[in-house]
Design an enzyme around this catalytic site. Structure first.
Site, short mmCIF file in Angstrom:
data_model
loop_
_atom_site.label_atom_id
_atom_site.label_comp_id
_atom_site.label_asym_id
_atom_site.label_seq_id
_atom_site.Cartn_x
_atom_site.Cartn_y
_atom_site.Cartn_z
N LYS A 1 0.88 -1.19 0.00
CA LYS A 1 0.00 0.00 0.00
C LYS A 1 0.91 1.22 0.00
O LYS A 1 1.76 1.38 0.87
CB LYS A 1 -0.88 0.00 1.24
CG LYS A 1 -1.57 1.33 1.50
CD LYS A 1 -2.73 1.16 2.43
CE LYS A 1 -2.45 1.43 3.89
NZ LYS A 1 -2.23 2.83 4.22
C1 5RP Z 1 -3.42 4.69 8.89
C2 5RP Z 1 -3.20 4.06 7.57
C3 5RP Z 1 -4.38 4.08 6.68
O1 5RP Z 1 -4.86 2.79 6.59
C4 5RP Z 1 -4.03 4.54 5.29
O2 5RP Z 1 -3.35 5.74 5.30
C5 5RP Z 1 -5.26 4.59 4.40
O3 5RP Z 1 -6.11 5.57 4.77
P1 5RP Z 1 -6.27 6.96 4.03
O4 5RP Z 1 -6.84 6.64 2.67
O5 5RP Z 1 -7.21 7.74 4.89
O6 5RP Z 1 -4.89 7.58 3.90
O7 5RP Z 1 -2.19 3.49 7.27
O8 5RP Z 1 -2.37 4.46 9.71
#
Ligand code: 5RP
Length: 268
Positions: free
Chosen positions: A178
């Site tokens: 991610k």
């Molecule tokens: C929080 C995270 C979130 O899961 C990630 O950032 C995704 O969320 P957003 O789309 O709000 O950024 O890692 O620690």
């Protein structure tokens, strides 16, 4: 890939499209009851009811108290944390759960964050490497999350930095990554990463159309979907937005069609 790991991956990335729509609701572990997640059980219920969520990124605390399993939606258990906005350094994360707990809770995968370039780079990468080995003993996939914290926030849109992070995560054992979306040269992030890459949304965009444009750019650049939070559940109409995003991810809805659908829905 073994049948166990393939089966679990298929509960995260829809096997028909090869892509995933994953909703992240793990923010409270660092931010507390942030906008959109104050009544987190309600947010999860509302989005689950759309039938459009492939999987959730969620902590053990919220999974056990606020989540109603329906046997269909996948679970990625957040396995790193223990640092908050009230503390000295958001990047100072440790492992907060185990593979045993993940299996007991019915998780399909685990997730841990690496803060590349931060003072905690080494520790968070060691966590990732260790957890990857533990996960792989049980054919559980590991999602490698690229975090920026405060120290590296200025690199969030830097494709070279994110390409480094994505590759490093895989080299330490991540089965999926991610990352953030970079409007410039996002394909560079994808090119050097041999596992599926999905994007987080980051702070809320000005409009839902901006969110759709970001997702469209990421998909066009080779992303395999989203692991997104704020830009979905902080929208004024999250369920309607989710439906459009689902069609973009799984049915190839174009950005023009998505924009039209958004206009039609918000006129109602
Ligand atoms: C929080 C995270 C979130 O899961 C990630 O950032 C995704 O969320 P957003 O789309 O709000 O950024 O890692 O620690």
């Amino acid at each position: 890939m073994t049948v166990g790991k393939r089966n679990r991956m298929n509960r995260i990335l829809n096997p028909a499209s090869g892509k995933g729509l994953i909703i992240a609701v793990d923010h409270g572990m660092a931010l507390g009851p942030t906008t959109g997640l104050v009544d987190i059980a309600r947010t999860i219920r509302t989005l689950s009811a759309t039938g459009k969520v492939d999987a959730w990124l969620i902590t053990k605390g919220i999974l056990t108290t606020c989540f109603e399993p329906d046997g269909r939606q996948g679970i990625i258990l957040r396995a790193s944390g223990a640092a908050t906005i009230a503390g000295e350094d958001l990047t100072n994360e440790g492992l907060t759960t185990s593979v045993d707990t993940a299996l007991r809770l019915g998780a399909d995968a685990l997730a841990t964050t690496a803060f590349i370039g931060s003072p905690n780079e080494h520790e968070t990468l060691m966590n990732m490497a260790y957890l990857a080995d533990e996960c792989h003993q049980y054919d559980l996939p590991l999602l490698g999350v690229l975090g920026v914290g405060k120290t590296m926030e200025n690199r969030m849109l830097d494709p070279q930095y994110l390409a480094l992070g994505a590759r490093v995560a895989v080299e330490h054992g991540a089965d999926m990554v991610k990352t953030y979306y970079t409007p410039q040269d996002f394909n560079r992030v994808i090119a050097g990463c041999p596992v599926p890459v999905m994007i987080a949304g980051g702070p809320k965009c000005d409009t839902d159309l901006d969110t759709l444009n970001m997702i469209n750019g990421a998909l066009k650049g080779g992303a395999r979907g989203i692991v997104m939070g704020r830009n979905i559940w902080q929208s004024a109409r999250p369920a309607e937005l989710l439906d459009i995003v689902w069609r973009m991810i799984h049915q190839g809805l174009s950005i023009e069609e998505a924009g039209k659908a958004l206009k039609t829905r918000t006129r109602r």
